[in-house]
Scaffold this motif. Structure first.
Motif, PDB file in Angstrom:
ATOM      1  N   GLN A   1      11.776  56.190  81.554  1.00 40.73           N
ATOM      2  CA  GLN A   1      11.807  56.803  82.767  1.00 40.73           C
ATOM      3  C   GLN A   1      12.519  56.284  83.478  1.00 40.73           C
ATOM      4  N   VAL A   2      13.442  55.302  83.701  1.00 40.04           N
ATOM      5  CA  VAL A   2      14.392  54.798  84.436  1.00 40.04           C
ATOM      6  C   VAL A   2      15.468  56.069  85.535  1.00 40.04           C
ATOM      7  N   GLN A   3      14.702  55.677  86.587  1.00 44.72           N
ATOM      8  CA  GLN A   3      15.809  56.421  87.407  1.00 44.72           C
ATOM      9  C   GLN A   3      16.935  56.410  87.390  1.00 44.72           C
ATOM     10  N   ILE A   4      17.387  54.745  87.614  1.00 44.03           N
ATOM     11  CA  ILE A   4      18.780  54.767  87.622  1.00 44.03           C
ATOM     12  C   ILE A   4      19.199  53.725  86.665  1.00 44.03           C
ATOM     13  N   LEU A   5      20.018  53.605  85.927  1.00 45.81           N
ATOM     14  CA  LEU A   5      20.350  52.628  84.449  1.00 45.81           C
ATOM     15  C   LEU A   5      22.133  52.647  84.974  1.00 45.81           C
ATOM     16  N   ALA A   6      22.472  51.808  85.470  1.00 42.65           N
ATOM     17  CA  ALA A   6      23.400  51.091  86.114  1.00 42.65           C
ATOM     18  C   ALA A   6      23.731  50.085  85.542  1.00 42.65           C
TER      19      ALA A   6
ATOM     20  N   LEU B   1      24.899  55.509  76.312  1.00 47.35           N
ATOM     21  CA  LEU B   1      24.298  55.565  77.580  1.00 47.35           C
ATOM     22  C   LEU B   1      24.739  57.051  78.353  1.00 47.35           C
ATOM     23  N   SER B   2      25.653  56.926  78.307  1.00 49.79           N
ATOM     24  CA  SER B   2      25.602  58.383  79.708  1.00 49.79           C
ATOM     25  C   SER B   2      25.842  59.407  79.114  1.00 49.79           C
ATOM     26  N   ALA B   3      25.570  59.738  77.625  1.00 52.23           N
ATOM     27  CA  ALA B   3      25.284  60.593  77.464  1.00 52.23           C
ATOM     28  C   ALA B   3      24.039  61.101  77.507  1.00 52.23           C
ATOM     29  N   GLU B   4      23.252  60.189  76.628  1.00 52.69           N
ATOM     30  CA  GLU B   4      21.910  60.076  76.314  1.00 52.69           C
ATOM     31  C   GLU B   4      20.972  60.628  78.015  1.00 52.69           C
ATOM     32  N   PHE B   5      21.440  59.577  79.206  1.00 47.95           N
ATOM     33  CA  PHE B   5      20.815  59.322  80.581  1.00 47.95           C
ATOM     34  C   PHE B   5      21.062  60.026  81.441  1.00 47.95           C
ATOM     35  N   GLY B   6      22.308  61.380  80.762  1.00 45.14           N
ATOM     36  CA  GLY B   6      23.044  62.136  81.994  1.00 45.14           C
ATOM     37  C   GLY B   6      22.708  61.203  83.228  1.00 45.14           C
ATOM     38  N   PRO B   7      22.350  62.375  84.037  1.00 45.56           N
ATOM     39  CA  PRO B   7      22.063  62.326  85.422  1.00 45.56           C
ATOM     40  C   PRO B   7      21.855  60.443  86.386  1.00 45.56           C
ATOM     41  N   HIS B   8      21.189  60.372  84.851  1.00 48.03           N
ATOM     42  CA  HIS B   8      20.410  59.340  85.113  1.00 48.03           C
ATOM     43  C   HIS B   8      21.235  58.277  85.248  1.00 48.03           C
ATOM     44  N   PHE B   9      22.638  58.404  84.451  1.00 54.85           N
ATOM     45  CA  PHE B   9      23.550  57.089  83.949  1.00 54.85           C
ATOM     46  C   PHE B   9      24.875  56.782  85.476  1.00 54.85           C
ATOM     47  N   ALA B  10      24.687  55.764  85.370  1.00 57.62           N
ATOM     48  CA  ALA B  10      25.584  55.232  86.419  1.00 57.62           C
ATOM     49  C   ALA B  10      26.650  54.123  85.435  1.00 57.62           C
ATOM     50  N   PHE B  11      27.978  53.812  85.968  1.00 56.94           N
ATOM     51  CA  PHE B  11      28.614  52.449  85.671  1.00 56.94           C
ATOM     52  C   PHE B  11      28.640  51.891  86.521  1.00 56.94           C
ATOM     53  N   ALA B  12      28.383  50.348  86.911  1.00 56.57           N
ATOM     54  CA  ALA B  12      28.252  49.438  87.874  1.00 56.57           C
ATOM     55  C   ALA B  12      29.677  48.640  87.528  1.00 56.57           C
ATOM     56  N   PRO B  13      30.430  48.817  87.925  1.00 50.16           N
ATOM     57  CA  PRO B  13      32.347  48.341  88.404  1.00 50.16           C
ATOM     58  C   PRO B  13      32.341  47.547  89.830  1.00 50.16           C
ATOM     59  N   VAL B  14      32.951  46.801  89.999  1.00 49.43           N
ATOM     60  CA  VAL B  14      33.282  46.163  91.028  1.00 49.43           C
ATOM     61  C   VAL B  14      32.801  46.863  92.331  1.00 49.43           C
ATOM     62  N   GLY B  15      31.346  46.670  93.189  1.00 51.18           N
ATOM     63  CA  GLY B  15      31.774  47.491  94.574  1.00 51.18           C
ATOM     64  C   GLY B  15      30.187  48.529  94.016  1.00 51.18           C
ATOM     65  N   TYR B  16      30.373  48.966  93.024  1.00 49.78           N
ATOM     66  CA  TYR B  16      28.924  49.322  93.337  1.00 49.78           C
ATOM     67  C   TYR B  16      28.240  49.038  93.826  1.00 49.78           C
ATOM     68  N   THR B  17      27.412  49.919  93.420  1.00 49.66           N
ATOM     69  CA  THR B  17      26.181  50.043  95.176  1.00 49.66           C
ATOM     70  C   THR B  17      25.143  50.453  94.675  1.00 49.66           C
ATOM     71  N   LEU B  18      23.631  50.082  95.297  1.00 49.13           N
ATOM     72  CA  LEU B  18      22.466  50.536  94.420  1.00 49.13           C
ATOM     73  C   LEU B  18      21.757  50.341  95.683  1.00 49.13           C
ATOM     74  N   ALA B  19      21.352  51.225  96.260  1.00 49.50           N
ATOM     75  CA  ALA B  19      20.674  50.972  97.861  1.00 49.50           C
ATOM     76  C   ALA B  19      19.734  52.030  98.223  1.00 49.50           C
ATOM     77  N   VAL B  20      17.966  51.215  98.433  1.00 54.48           N
ATOM     78  CA  VAL B  20      16.888  51.462  97.947  1.00 54.48           C
ATOM     79  C   VAL B  20      15.915  51.895  99.526  1.00 54.48           C
ATOM     80  N   GLU B  21      16.101  53.052  99.486  1.00 53.59           N
ATOM     81  CA  GLU B  21      15.632  52.890 101.340  1.00 53.59           C
ATOM     82  C   GLU B  21      14.162  53.244 101.564  1.00 53.59           C
ATOM     83  N   ASP B  22      13.150  52.016 102.043  1.00 49.80           N
ATOM     84  CA  ASP B  22      12.383  52.214 102.689  1.00 49.80           C
ATOM     85  C   ASP B  22      11.476  52.942 103.043  1.00 49.80           C
TER      86      ASP B  22
END
Length: 281
Positions: free
Chosen positions: A242-247, A260-281
């Motif tokens: 149950q991964v929330q973000i699959l980048a 992966l995009s089709a099966e994970f829908g809103p939880h999927f992201a492609f991660a090219p140069v410049g992609y940023t994943l942020a997690v707030e404390d």
């Protein structure tokens, strides 16, 4: 404070002004430290870091996922900007690595290992810290260490080989590392190429961390080089987490990315140069 992962090197770019290359590197900012995970081939690391305003001089440690040229080739460029730096890696990153590839009418083993000798790197400031086990390297940041191969469907790519006397043997990829961030929302697992197998890696890091929640998985999965049966089983097992973000990026491959995009829908992201994943404390 926030946790932030920014892709500095990857095969593709989303906007003009950034450089793409076959490789991977990620700039990792945590509440207590700044890390660089891999260096790409060396063409895009410095210009992309400048464009994305990620200061390589602030990096506390460099972590290497494994000893292929597209993950280690930028070490000299990094050390040239940063100066001496601790490099966390498995000692097998120094192995000579090869891949069977077509050369003219024949298949021949082509060198794809780290392009620099250890002594050459140490004279330019690399301070290697050899780590083979799962270990915390800064607060709440871990390297996976050697990943046990437990699944029966993640069989690896037989085209990757190392020398065995006068012949060749399959590369065991003992040095295949992932970086694991233990955040308030769950684990963030950053992959180099996942040569050890994506599900093997997730089983290993959740067991070692005592944490079942995986908030995000980011990086190369090597599914682009895997048989369809492995892709089917990987997706089946991945859904259990149950991964929330699959980048995904780099060696995942275009056809697996589409699936992966089709099966994970809103939880999927492609991660090219410049992609940023942020997690707030």
């Amino acid at each position: 404070m926030s946790w932030k992962v920014t892709v500095l090197c990857e095969n593709t770019v989303p906007v003009p002004g950034l450089l793409g290359e076959h490789g991977f590197a990620a700039y990792v900012e945590t509440p207590t430290a700044t890390l660089l995970f891999d260096t790409g081939q060396g063409f895009g690391l410095v210009p992309n870091s400048l464009r994305l305003k990620k200061d390589l001089a602030k990096v506390d440690k460099l972590v290497l996922s494994h000893g292929h040229f597209d993950h280690t080739g930028g070490m000299l460029a990094f050390l040239g900007v940063h100066g001496p730096c601790q490099v966390v890696a498995h000692p097998d990153v120094l192995l000579e690595r090869f891949r069977w590839m077509p050369v003219g009418p024949d298949q021949k083993p082509v060198s794809i290992g780290m392009p620099w000798k250890e002594a050459y790197l140490t004279t330019r400031g690399a301070r290697f810290q050899w780590v083979e086990d799962f270990r915390e390297i800064v607060p709440n940041v871990f390297v996976s260490g050697q990943v046990p191969r437990r699944t029966d469907f993640e069989t690896g790519d037989p085209k990757f080989v190392i020398r065995d006397g006068d012949g060749w043997t399959a590369d065991p990829f003992r040095d295949d590392y992932s970086l694991v961030l233990k955040t308030p929302k769950g684990l963030v697992v950053i992959l180099g190429c996942a040569h050890a197998g994506l599900i093997n890696i997730l089983e290993h890091v959740t067991r070692q961390c005592g944490e079942d929640r995986i908030y995000a998985v980011l990086g190369g999965t090597h599914l682009g080089f895997s048989p369809s049966e492995q892709l089917d089983k990987t997706l089946e097992e991945l859904k259990r987490y149950q991964v929330q973000i699959l980048a995904v990026s780099h060696c995942t491959g275009q056809a697996p990315i589409a699936r992966l995009s089709a099966e994970f829908g809103p939880h999927f992201a492609f991660a090219p140069v410049g992609y940023t994943l942020a997690v707030e404390d």
